[in-house]
Design an enzyme around this catalytic site. Structure first.
Site, PDB file in Angstrom:
ATOM      1  N   ASP A 142      47.029  28.695  57.496  1.00 22.67           N
ATOM      2  CA  ASP A 142      46.797  27.376  56.906  1.00 22.67           C
ATOM      3  C   ASP A 142      46.541  26.373  58.040  1.00 22.67           C
ATOM      4  O   ASP A 142      47.471  25.927  58.708  1.00 22.67           O
ATOM      5  CB  ASP A 142      48.003  26.938  56.066  1.00 22.67           C
ATOM      6  CG  ASP A 142      47.719  25.649  55.338  1.00 22.67           C
ATOM      7  OD1 ASP A 142      47.140  25.694  54.242  1.00 22.67           O
ATOM      8  OD2 ASP A 142      48.037  24.565  55.887  1.00 22.67           O
ATOM      9  N   GLU A 144      45.539  22.897  59.975  1.00 23.67           N
ATOM     10  CA  GLU A 144      45.520  21.440  59.822  1.00 23.67           C
ATOM     11  C   GLU A 144      44.407  20.925  60.723  1.00 23.67           C
ATOM     12  O   GLU A 144      44.114  21.534  61.762  1.00 23.67           O
ATOM     13  CB  GLU A 144      46.854  20.799  60.207  1.00 23.67           C
ATOM     14  CG  GLU A 144      48.026  21.224  59.343  1.00 23.67           C
ATOM     15  CD  GLU A 144      47.819  21.040  57.849  1.00 23.67           C
ATOM     16  OE1 GLU A 144      47.239  20.013  57.451  1.00 23.67           O
ATOM     17  OE2 GLU A 144      48.239  21.919  57.087  1.00 23.67           O
ATOM     18  N   ASP A 241      40.035  26.909  54.227  1.00 30.40           N
ATOM     19  CA  ASP A 241      40.497  27.160  55.606  1.00 30.40           C
ATOM     20  C   ASP A 241      39.454  27.920  56.411  1.00 30.40           C
ATOM     21  O   ASP A 241      39.157  27.559  57.548  1.00 30.40           O
ATOM     22  CB  ASP A 241      41.830  27.927  55.586  1.00 30.40           C
ATOM     23  CG  ASP A 241      42.952  27.011  55.173  1.00 30.40           C
ATOM     24  OD1 ASP A 241      43.561  26.395  56.046  1.00 30.40           O
ATOM     25  OD2 ASP A 241      43.174  26.862  53.954  1.00 30.40           O
ATOM     26  N   HIS A 298      51.922  19.764  54.289  1.00 31.83           N
ATOM     27  CA  HIS A 298      50.794  19.491  55.193  1.00 31.83           C
ATOM     28  C   HIS A 298      51.109  19.736  56.669  1.00 31.83           C
ATOM     29  O   HIS A 298      50.292  19.421  57.524  1.00 31.83           O
ATOM     30  CB  HIS A 298      50.209  18.077  55.025  1.00 31.83           C
ATOM     31  CG  HIS A 298      49.680  17.822  53.648  1.00 31.83           C
ATOM     32  ND1 HIS A 298      48.664  18.558  53.091  1.00 31.83           N
ATOM     33  CD2 HIS A 298      50.060  16.923  52.709  1.00 31.83           C
ATOM     34  CE1 HIS A 298      48.429  18.108  51.877  1.00 31.83           C
ATOM     35  NE2 HIS A 298      49.268  17.122  51.613  1.00 31.83           N
ATOM     36  N   ASP A 303      53.337  24.904  55.577  1.00 30.68           N
ATOM     37  CA  ASP A 303      52.434  25.286  54.479  1.00 30.68           C
ATOM     38  C   ASP A 303      52.247  26.803  54.474  1.00 30.68           C
ATOM     39  O   ASP A 303      52.386  27.457  53.436  1.00 30.68           O
ATOM     40  CB  ASP A 303      51.046  24.627  54.642  1.00 30.68           C
ATOM     41  CG  ASP A 303      51.040  23.158  54.203  1.00 30.68           C
ATOM     42  OD1 ASP A 303      52.076  22.684  53.718  1.00 30.68           O
ATOM     43  OD2 ASP A 303      49.985  22.507  54.358  1.00 30.68           O
TER      44      ASP A 303
HETATM   45  P1  AMP Z   1      46.390  21.001  53.886  1.00 31.47           P
HETATM   46  O1  AMP Z   1      46.299  22.442  54.255  1.00 31.47           O
HETATM   47  O2  AMP Z   1      46.380  20.729  52.456  1.00 31.47           O
HETATM   48  O3  AMP Z   1      47.594  20.453  54.558  1.00 31.47           O
HETATM   49  O4  AMP Z   1      45.116  20.270  54.459  1.00 31.47           O
HETATM   50  C1  AMP Z   1      44.386  20.708  55.558  1.00 31.47           C
HETATM   51  C2  AMP Z   1      43.660  19.541  56.167  1.00 31.47           C
HETATM   52  O5  AMP Z   1      42.822  18.908  55.177  1.00 31.47           O
HETATM   53  C3  AMP Z   1      44.540  18.434  56.671  1.00 31.47           C
HETATM   54  O6  AMP Z   1      45.023  18.686  57.982  1.00 31.47           O
HETATM   55  C4  AMP Z   1      43.565  17.268  56.673  1.00 31.47           C
HETATM   56  O7  AMP Z   1      42.682  17.321  57.764  1.00 31.47           O
HETATM   57  C5  AMP Z   1      42.763  17.518  55.405  1.00 31.47           C
HETATM   58  N1  AMP Z   1      43.371  16.827  54.245  1.00 31.47           N
HETATM   59  C6  AMP Z   1      44.196  17.339  53.334  1.00 31.47           C
HETATM   60  N2  AMP Z   1      44.530  16.437  52.404  1.00 31.47           N
HETATM   61  C7  AMP Z   1      43.893  15.307  52.758  1.00 31.47           C
HETATM   62  C8  AMP Z   1      43.815  13.992  52.198  1.00 31.47           C
HETATM   63  N3  AMP Z   1      44.470  13.677  51.092  1.00 31.47           N
HETATM   64  N4  AMP Z   1      43.050  13.083  52.812  1.00 31.47           N
HETATM   65  C9  AMP Z   1      42.377  13.381  53.939  1.00 31.47           C
HETATM   66  N5  AMP Z   1      42.387  14.591  54.516  1.00 31.47           N
HETATM   67  C10 AMP Z   1      43.154  15.545  53.941  1.00 31.47           C
HETATM   68 MG    MG Z   2      48.189  22.651  55.309  1.00 31.68          MG
END
Ligand code: AMP
Ligand code: MG
Length: 388
Positions: A142, A144, A241, A298, A303
């Site tokens: 996962d 970021e 991803d 996040h 995650d």
């Molecule tokens: P996640 O795996 O859901 O934590 O998201 C992976 C990446 O997507 C994060 O590190 C951000 O770069 C982007 N991301 C996720 N949610 C958002 C959001 N609500 N607004 C902007 N970027 C986001």
């Molecule tokens: Mg994540």
């Protein structure tokens, strides 16, 4: 001639009818031998209560070929019908009696009980279950990435690269790889990004850039003989991803997209197909299984640990986790896209061939020609889901 003209109409009506009929009312025709036809009403021999899709047609072909002619399938069909009618309290009591996990929403409990009986009865009846080519390990990833609140056209760079290694035989996490990555295009993290991911500026400042981290990760894979002695599959929460973050990062760094990342298990898809429910996000999947998110949502490491917990639960409940998406190079559109592999694709089908062709395509350099509009829409949809 009139009859010939009516065939498409008959086909259309019968297909539409199948969509409209309540699931429990679908009649499954069992053709065991020659002209002998018996009829089962209720659930199908697999115990699923979904409507007749192409997968179902594939299964019905199995029935026609005698795959389900053993009387044990009739028994299972009856048991599944009973389970479908059981109220929640009875399901919990039955699972408790059998010393099985009784956490989760009703559909999860039903599936768990059906899988238990299916395995028990088939073993007792000495029905051979076809040997499937399944991975021995999962690499749960996962990423970021750098971001801003309004991400339209934002050039994301991977800033956290976690991998959780799950052994599917022991159903345990056996190792973890974790590293932050230093972004090049936007080296200064936005306040929004720090708040969202919990990743602080000093973490990325002191980290290596992505290509070096990737190399270390691949050395770590070698140390576990992944892809050599040990068969593995990448598992992620959704297609983004690999098909977005990893793909873009490799393009930004002008490095070849790694072959091992060309196909993966989309957990959301595997989850909804197995429990026959709507596709949903990480927190909701956990909640439906009676679990809660552990750690900081996040954070890439937290995650991926939670995604691994769901994958383990799926495996414990009898789900065969196998690749269901791959990165496909669309020559017409000159873009890479994630593509779906049908759960029941027989070996050697078009999907399998396409998969191999696309894996070769991954070595093509596709300089900046991807369909950006589609990508932006797709990512915006992703953020919308994440926020909801
Ligand atoms: P996640 O795996 O859901 O934590 O998201 C992976 C990446 O997507 C994060 O590190 C951000 O770069 C982007 N991301 C996720 N949610 C958002 C959001 N609500 N607004 C902007 N970027 C986001
Ligand atoms: Mg994540």
């Amino acid at each position: 001639m009139e009859i010939l003209k009516a065939i498409p109409l008959i086909f259309f009506i019968s297909k539409t009818w199948l969509q409209l009929v309540p699931k429990e009312k679908i009649i499954y025709v069992r053709m065991s031998s020659g002209s002998k036809v018996s009829v089962d009403e209720g659930v199908d021999p697999e115990g699923s209560s979904s409507s007749l899709t192409s997968v179902k047609v594939h299964r019905l072909k199995g029935i026609k070929d005698g795959q389900y002619s053993n009387p044990v399938f009739k028994k299972l069909s009856v048991i599944n019908g009973e389970i479908n009618r059981m109220p929640r309290e009875e399901l919990i009591a039955k699972l408790g009696e059998l010393k099985l996990d009784s956490r989760g929403v009703t559909d999860v409990l039903k599936k768990r009980l059906k899988t238990y009986y299916r395995e028990k009865k088939l073993t007792k009846a000495h029905v051979p279950t076809p040997k499937k080519s399944l991975p021995e390990f999962l690499m749960v990833i996962d990423f970021e990435a750098t971001c801003e609140e309004n991400n339209d056209n934002y050039d994301h760079e991977i800033i956290e690269f976690p991998v959780i290694l799950v052994c599917l035989e022991s159903k345990q996490v056996v190792d973890e790889f974790h590293s932050y990555c230093k972004p090049r295009i936007n080296p200064q993290l936005s306040e929004f990004c720090v708040q969202l991911t919990g990743i602080t500026q000093d973490k990325v400042d002191s980290a290596e850039e992505f290509p070096k981290v990737l190399r270390r990760m691949e050395d770590w894979m070698k140390s576990h003989e992944l892809g050599a002695k040990n068969k593995f599959a990448v598992l992620t929460d959704g297609p983004w991803d690999m098909s977005r973050f990893m793909y873009h990062q490799c393009r930004q760094n002008k490095i070849t997209y790694p072959r091992w990342g060309g196909k993966w298990i989309n957990l959301r898809k595997a989850y909804s197909n197995f429990y026959q429910c709507r596709r949903t996000k990480l927190n909701d999947m956990l909640e439906n299984l009676g679990m809660t998110f552990e750690g900081h949502l996040h954070s890439g490491l937290d995650d991926s640990r939670n995604i691994a917990r769901i994958a383990i639960r799926l495996a414990e409940d009898g789900c065969e986790l196998k690749v269901n998406e791959y990165l496909h190079y669309d020559r017409n559109e000159n873009a890479f896209k994630s593509k779906h592999i049908t759960p029941d694709s027989p070996k050697g089908s078009t999907s399998e061939e396409e998969l191999n062709q696309s894996m070769d395509g991954l070595h093509l350099t596709n300089d900046g020609a991807a369909n950006e509009t589609e990508e932006v829409d797709d990512l915006l949809e992703y953020y919308r889901i994440q926020r909801s």
